[in-house]
Each structure stands twice: as structure tokens, then as C-alpha cells.
Design an enzyme around this catalytic site. Structure first.
Site, PDB file in Angstrom:
ATOM      1  N   CYS A 110       0.884  -1.158   0.000  1.00  0.00           N
ATOM      2  CA  CYS A 110       0.000   0.000   0.000  1.00  0.00           C
ATOM      3  C   CYS A 110       0.920   1.206   0.000  1.00  0.00           C
ATOM      4  O   CYS A 110       1.443   1.592   1.046  1.00  0.00           O
ATOM      5  CB  CYS A 110      -0.926   0.010   1.212  1.00  0.00           C
ATOM      6  SG  CYS A 110      -2.074   1.402   1.188  1.00  0.00           S
ATOM      7  N   CYS A 113      -0.405   4.310   2.273  1.00  0.00           N
ATOM      8  CA  CYS A 113      -0.521   4.194   3.737  1.00  0.00           C
ATOM      9  C   CYS A 113      -0.104   2.796   4.161  1.00  0.00           C
ATOM     10  O   CYS A 113       1.044   2.427   4.000  1.00  0.00           O
ATOM     11  CB  CYS A 113      -1.931   4.552   4.214  1.00  0.00           C
ATOM     12  SG  CYS A 113      -3.247   3.671   3.344  1.00  0.00           S
ATOM     13  N   SER A 114      -1.027   1.994   4.676  1.00  0.00           N
ATOM     14  CA  SER A 114      -0.638   0.652   5.127  1.00  0.00           C
ATOM     15  C   SER A 114      -1.823  -0.301   5.107  1.00  0.00           C
ATOM     16  O   SER A 114      -1.940  -1.177   5.955  1.00  0.00           O
ATOM     17  CB  SER A 114      -0.055   0.717   6.541  1.00  0.00           C
ATOM     18  OG  SER A 114      -1.000   1.281   7.440  1.00  0.00           O
ATOM     19  N   CYS A 115      -2.718  -0.146   4.144  1.00  0.00           N
ATOM     20  CA  CYS A 115      -3.931  -0.958   4.100  1.00  0.00           C
ATOM     21  C   CYS A 115      -3.629  -2.416   3.768  1.00  0.00           C
ATOM     22  O   CYS A 115      -2.796  -2.712   2.910  1.00  0.00           O
ATOM     23  CB  CYS A 115      -4.894  -0.405   3.056  1.00  0.00           C
ATOM     24  SG  CYS A 115      -5.477   1.264   3.406  1.00  0.00           S
TER      25      CYS A 115
END
Length: 207
Positions: A110, A113-115
Site C-alpha cells: 500500500c 498508507c498501510s492498508c
């Protein structure tokens, strides 16, 4: 008497309490106003710590390895396949499974972000959230995987899937040789969160 004034701190931001302290203060303020239902926090804690787990993703992979019809469903409509197990939820509304082959290795990132697909991968690892991984894996995936201990031959294509606001990915790794005759429960044990993200390959334990 002379006075020396240190101007370096004039525009400095005020010191902040640790995030945990601020979160607890916010909770107490909301709870004091009766805005937090009984069991609400405990329920979410259980969800994040127990329900959102890569064990679920491993279960899907193990079934796909042993059930051709389910494998086809997982690859054509991942959301429907996951829904059979009731594993949908926040960050898992639309799931796409991508399959590794002898000539293709898939990796998830991602970049913004960090999905991740929380319901079947669990919360993202610390390294997955790092700027270094997010920035580098899209440019030099083979090198990044090598640094993480996964060597991919030069004649194998590496395809990087960037998670979007709507889509969450999971990798369906290749079934390792030497697992013929294994039960689904045995197969689940060799599928880790890193395998589901694509930075690792399932390993058969050596005796």
C-alpha cells in the site's frame, strides 16, 4: 550582566503526551459523557487481536490448494469466496486474490498508507507500514524480497499490486512440493502472513 536568549525554541511545537496517554484521556472523556457503549472497546479489542488473523487467509489458501472449484472461485471472485467463511468486515469489503505461478511472483503493498485485508491477513506488520518498504518495493521488488530472505530467480516476473481505497489483495502462493496427501489443517500451518502478502514462500519443515 548579559543575558543570552535562545531563539531556537521560540517556534518549537509544544511537547505532546504519548499517543497511548492521549487515547486513554479521550476514552475517559467520551466514557464520562456516556458515549461509549458497554463492551464496545472490549469487542473491538477481541476483533483486532483474535478475529482479524492471517489464520483465516491460511485457511483460504489451504482449501484452494485442495479444492479446484474453490480455487477458481477465489481467483474469479475473492469477495464471494471469503464470504463463504463469513470473513468480511472493515478493510475487507472487496477482496482480490492473485495467484503465484512457476513464472510469476505476486507482492502486495500500500504505497500511500498501510492498508491490508484485515479480516484475512490481520493488521499490517510494522515493516509493511514503513516508508522504506512502501517506496522501494514498487521500484525494486526483487531486491527488497532478497533483503527479506526470499530469493526470486531472474527469469520469474515479479508483479506488485498496490492496494487502493476499495480493493484489498491477498496472494495465493504455490503449493510446495512434498505436501501431497497433507490435510487442510497441515497445509494451513505453513502459510504465514508474509506468504499472504507475497514477501515469503511457504516452507515445508525439515525433519
Amino acid at each position: 550582566m548579559s543575558v543570552t536568549i535562545d531563539h531556537t525554541t521560540e517556534n518549537a511545537a509544544p511537547a505532546q503526551a504519548p499517543v497511548s496517554d492521549r487515547a486513554w484521556a479521550l476514552f475517559r472523556a467520551l466514557d464520562g459523557k456516556g458515549l461509549v457503549p458497554d463492551g464496545y472497546v472490549e469487542g473491538w479489542k477481541k476483533t483486532f487481536e483474535e478475529d482479524f488473523s492471517p489464520r483465516r487467509g491460511a485457511e483460504l489458501v489451504a482449501r484452494a490448494w485442495t479444492d479446484p472449484e474453490f480455487r477458481q472461485l477465489l481467483l474469479t471472485d475473492g469477495t464471494a469466496a471469503v464470504a463463504q467463511y463469513g470473513y468480511l468486515g472493515p478493510q475487507g469489503e472487496y477482496i482480490v486474490a492473485v495467484e503465484d505461478t512457476p513464472t510469476l511472483k505476486n507482492v502486495i503493498v500500500c504505497s500511500l498508507c498501510s492498508c491490508t485485508a484485515w479480516p484475512i491477513l490481520g493488521l499490517p506488520p510494522t515493516w509493511y507500514k514503513s516508508f522504506e518498504y512502501r517506496a522501494r518495493v514498487v521500484r525494486e521488488p526483487r531486491k527488497v524480497l532478497s533483503e527479506m530472505g526470499t530469493e526470486i530467480a531472474s527469469d520469474i516476473e515479479i508483479r506488485v499490486y498496490d492496494t487502493t481505497a476499495e480493493t484489498r489483495y491477498m496472494v495465493l502462493p504455490q503449493r510446495p512440493a512434498g505436501t501431497e496427501g497433507w490435510s487442510q489443517e497441515q497445509l494451513q500451518e505453513i502459510v504465514t502472513k508474509d506468504c499472504l502478502i507475497g514477501v515469503a514462500i511457504p516452507q515445508v519443515p525439515t525433519v
